[in-house]
Design an enzyme around this catalytic site. Structure first.
Site, PDB file in Angstrom:
ATOM      1  N   GLU A  20       0.800  -1.218   0.000  1.00 45.56           N
ATOM      2  CA  GLU A  20       0.000   0.000   0.000  1.00 45.56           C
ATOM      3  C   GLU A  20       0.837   1.276   0.000  1.00 45.56           C
ATOM      4  O   GLU A  20       0.482   2.262  -0.661  1.00 45.56           O
ATOM      5  CB  GLU A  20      -0.955  -0.002   1.201  1.00 45.56           C
ATOM      6  CG  GLU A  20      -2.027  -1.071   1.156  1.00 45.56           C
ATOM      7  CD  GLU A  20      -1.567  -2.448   1.594  1.00 45.56           C
ATOM      8  OE1 GLU A  20      -2.360  -3.405   1.499  1.00 45.56           O
ATOM      9  OE2 GLU A  20      -0.399  -2.561   2.045  1.00 45.56           O
TER      10      GLU A  20
ATOM     11  N   PHE B 273      -5.433  -0.079   5.730  1.00 44.43           N
ATOM     12  CA  PHE B 273      -4.177  -0.080   4.990  1.00 44.43           C
ATOM     13  C   PHE B 273      -3.927   1.244   4.280  1.00 44.43           C
ATOM     14  O   PHE B 273      -2.801   1.731   4.237  1.00 44.43           O
ATOM     15  CB  PHE B 273      -4.162  -1.235   3.985  1.00 44.43           C
ATOM     16  CG  PHE B 273      -4.521  -2.564   4.580  1.00 44.43           C
ATOM     17  CD1 PHE B 273      -4.009  -2.941   5.810  1.00 44.43           C
ATOM     18  CD2 PHE B 273      -5.378  -3.433   3.929  1.00 44.43           C
ATOM     19  CE1 PHE B 273      -4.340  -4.161   6.380  1.00 44.43           C
ATOM     20  CE2 PHE B 273      -5.720  -4.656   4.488  1.00 44.43           C
ATOM     21  CZ  PHE B 273      -5.194  -5.021   5.713  1.00 44.43           C
TER      22      PHE B 273
ATOM     23  N   ARG C 281     -18.252  -1.502   4.079  1.00 45.17           N
ATOM     24  CA  ARG C 281     -18.506  -2.836   3.534  1.00 45.17           C
ATOM     25  C   ARG C 281     -19.985  -3.197   3.610  1.00 45.17           C
ATOM     26  O   ARG C 281     -20.520  -3.885   2.746  1.00 45.17           O
ATOM     27  CB  ARG C 281     -17.694  -3.858   4.353  1.00 45.17           C
ATOM     28  CG  ARG C 281     -17.969  -5.307   4.015  1.00 45.17           C
ATOM     29  CD  ARG C 281     -17.275  -6.236   4.993  1.00 45.17           C
ATOM     30  NE  ARG C 281     -17.416  -7.631   4.632  1.00 45.17           N
ATOM     31  CZ  ARG C 281     -16.981  -8.640   5.365  1.00 45.17           C
ATOM     32  NH1 ARG C 281     -16.361  -8.389   6.506  1.00 45.17           N
ATOM     33  NH2 ARG C 281     -17.145  -9.881   4.974  1.00 45.17           N
TER      34      ARG C 281
END
Length: 313
Positions: free
Chosen positions: A58, A83, A167
């Site tokens: 990342e 991340f 999500r």
């Protein structure tokens, strides 16, 4: 609520990128080997030559995105919030923030609602981290319609933008005629007894809480603060002056997030009693998203409890 369409804001992110790439050839997408989860696989299928998998690296992805922005392209660098904001913080700060490059960071899977992935992936510190970077714009949409509008607004904005997506599927309550402007809050329900300032998936919970409170004779104003930085000072100060009591709601730590941003503003310009609803000074844990949100007090029921006691004081 059974008839209300629920869409994860990460899904809207992927769809908006596909549309944006069809309209603008300077848009490219980077991903850190998570395209199926971040939904950048949607634009990848349509524009494979403009989608780059940087692997599980990342920090390197952010540096590559910075280079692309320096060439005049508009990169969207995508990964989980843990991340994108956490692991890659140094590169975001030094390679993107410091030179004020035109990089858009698409951070998905933010907050407790990541669910079964547990504390290692439930990033509740990302807003605090990004708020500390000078010039960084932070957008935290409440539903799919607002999420797509945020992606377009981020493209139009010159400079770094942190886009926060979830999500978990959340109710879509905005209409197709919705208009979004960076830095402007949205009053969804007027009221005078208490003002509930919410962001992200807590906006819908705040709306549901306001309905219950109305049945109890408590008139709650609900304000959607999608833009956490820069904060809409005008709408916050007006709510404080007219309602005299403020509740902030966020799927983020109460340390460094929306609550602290609001409290900092009010302490300087309009001292007002505030109650902060968010994740307390603790880590999350694994479990079904809906159950975790309730157990951490990130629900309409908890907002009602806090507001009820707050108004009585």
């Amino acid at each position: 609520m059974a008839d209300v369409k629920k869409i994860a804001t990460r899904e809207a992110y992927g769809n908006a990128l596909k549309e944006l790439m069809a309209e603008h050839e300077d848009v490219i997408v980077f991903d850190a080997d998570l395209s199926n989860a971040t939904k950048t696989n949607i634009p990848q299928k349509a524009f494979p030559a403009r989608h780059f998998n940087c692997g599980i690296a990342e920090g390197n992805m952010m540096a590559v995105a910075a280079g692309a922005a320096a060439m005049g392209l508009v990169p969207f660098a995508s990964s989980f919030a843990m991340f994108a904001a956490g692991r890659a913080f140094e590169q975001v700060r030094n390679s993107i923030g410091y030179p004020h490059l035109n990089v858009k960071i698409g951070a998905t899977h933010a907050g407790i609602s990541v669910g079964e992935d547990g504390a290692s992936h439930q990033c509740c510190e990302d807003i605090a981290l990004m708020r500390s970077i000078p010039g960084m714009v932070i957008l935290n949409p409440a539903d799919a319609v607002e999420a797509e509008a945020c992606v377009r607004a981020a493209y139009e904005h010159q400079g770094p933008v942190y886009l926060r997506f979830g999500r978990f599927g959340v109710p879509v309550f905005h209409g197709e005629d919705f208009s979004f402007t960076i830095g402007k809050g949205e009053c969804l329900r007027d009221g005078k007894d208490v003002a509930i300032l919410a962001t992200g998936l807590l906006v819908n919970e705040a709306l549901e809480a306001a309905k219950t409170l109305a049945d109890e004779g408590i008139d709650a104003r609900v304000i959607n603060l999608c833009t956490i930085k820069p904060l809409d000072e005008e709408i916050v100060l007006k709510a404080a002056a007219e309602c005299r009591k403020i509740i902030t709601c966020e799927e983020h730590s109460i340390i460094g997030g929306l609550g602290e941003a609001v409290c900092s503003l009010l302490s300087e310009k309009c001292p007002t009693p505030v109650r902060r609803i968010g994740v307390n000074d603790e880590f999350g844990h694994s479990g079904p998203a809906a159950e975790l949100l309730k157990s951490f007090g990130l629900s309409a029921e908890h907002i009602v409890e806090v507001a009820r006691e707050f108004v009585k004081e």
